[in-house]
Motif scaffolding. Structure first.
Motif, PDB file in Angstrom:
ATOM      1  N   GLU A   1     -10.728 -14.143   6.634  1.00  0.00           N
ATOM      2  CA  GLU A   1     -10.399 -12.711   6.633  1.00  0.00           C
ATOM      3  C   GLU A   1      -9.032 -12.479   5.987  1.00  0.00           C
ATOM      4  O   GLU A   1      -8.869 -11.582   5.158  1.00  0.00           O
ATOM      5  N   TYR A   2      -8.072 -13.301   6.345  1.00  0.00           N
ATOM      6  CA  TYR A   2      -6.733 -13.177   5.772  1.00  0.00           C
ATOM      7  C   TYR A   2      -6.785 -13.343   4.250  1.00  0.00           C
ATOM      8  O   TYR A   2      -6.201 -12.554   3.506  1.00  0.00           O
ATOM      9  N   ALA A   3      -7.509 -14.366   3.803  1.00  0.00           N
ATOM     10  CA  ALA A   3      -7.625 -14.615   2.356  1.00  0.00           C
ATOM     11  C   ALA A   3      -8.343 -13.458   1.665  1.00  0.00           C
ATOM     12  O   ALA A   3      -7.940 -13.020   0.576  1.00  0.00           O
ATOM     13  N   MET A   4      -9.402 -12.939   2.287  1.00  0.00           N
ATOM     14  CA  MET A   4     -10.170 -11.846   1.691  1.00  0.00           C
ATOM     15  C   MET A   4      -9.312 -10.581   1.597  1.00  0.00           C
ATOM     16  O   MET A   4      -9.363  -9.858   0.601  1.00  0.00           O
ATOM     17  N   LYS A   5      -8.510 -10.318   2.607  1.00  0.00           N
ATOM     18  CA  LYS A   5      -7.671  -9.119   2.607  1.00  0.00           C
ATOM     19  C   LYS A   5      -6.585  -9.158   1.540  1.00  0.00           C
ATOM     20  O   LYS A   5      -6.037  -8.131   1.170  1.00  0.00           O
ATOM     21  N   ARG A   6      -6.293 -10.329   1.030  1.00  0.00           N
ATOM     22  CA  ARG A   6      -5.303 -10.459  -0.046  1.00  0.00           C
ATOM     23  C   ARG A   6      -5.897 -10.155  -1.420  1.00  0.00           C
ATOM     24  O   ARG A   6      -5.169 -10.016  -2.393  1.00  0.00           O
ATOM     25  N   LEU A   7      -7.231 -10.065  -1.511  1.00  0.00           N
ATOM     26  CA  LEU A   7      -7.895  -9.775  -2.779  1.00  0.00           C
ATOM     27  C   LEU A   7      -7.887  -8.275  -3.061  1.00  0.00           C
ATOM     28  O   LEU A   7      -7.836  -7.462  -2.140  1.00  0.00           O
ATOM     29  N   SER A   8      -7.988  -7.934  -4.328  1.00  0.00           N
ATOM     30  CA  SER A   8      -8.107  -6.519  -4.706  1.00  0.00           C
ATOM     31  C   SER A   8      -9.528  -6.052  -4.393  1.00  0.00           C
ATOM     32  O   SER A   8     -10.438  -6.864  -4.179  1.00  0.00           O
ATOM     33  N   ALA A   9      -9.714  -4.741  -4.395  1.00  0.00           N
ATOM     34  CA  ALA A   9     -11.053  -4.182  -4.153  1.00  0.00           C
ATOM     35  C   ALA A   9     -12.045  -4.692  -5.201  1.00  0.00           C
ATOM     36  O   ALA A   9     -13.190  -5.016  -4.881  1.00  0.00           O
TER      37      ALA A   9
END
Length: 107
Positions: A63-71
């Motif tokens: 989740e942390y890694a995914m939240k660092r990605l752009s939309a």
């Protein structure tokens, strides 16, 4: 216990990322305005992706890694997963349609 990373597309086009044990119940909570603060003001439109993890720790890290990605990167991730699922389905359908196909007996 299995935990799931999930991505929701909100009605305004934004993407919400979260983790849960029961994604269906969590989606219902988000839709009723009882979920996260973000989804209270940005209700979900649809579920984009679900990924299973063996425990909460690994789901939280994902989740942390995914939240660092752009939309755009999150949408690309979802499209890639959908394409893999589609390929898997068409591959299995082709095998089932082939009259010579017979699954291996389980041992």
């Amino acid at each position: 216990m299995t935990w799931f990373l999930y991505l929701l597309e909100c009605k305004n086009g934004s993407i919400y990322t979260g983790i849960a044990v029961d994604v269906a119940a969590r989606y219902t909570a988000h839709a009723k305005g009882k979920g996260a603060r973000y989804t209270r003001s940005h209700p979900p439109r649809r579920l984009l992706a679900i990924v299973a993890y063996p425990d909460r720790s690994s789901a939280s890290k994902a989740e942390y890694a995914m939240k660092r990605l752009s939309a755009a990167e999150k949408r690309g991730f979802c499209l890639q997963r959908a394409a893999l699922w589609s390929v898997s389905l068409s591959s299995n359908a082709a095998q089932l349609a082939d009259s010579s196909y017979s699954p291996r007996p389980s041992s």
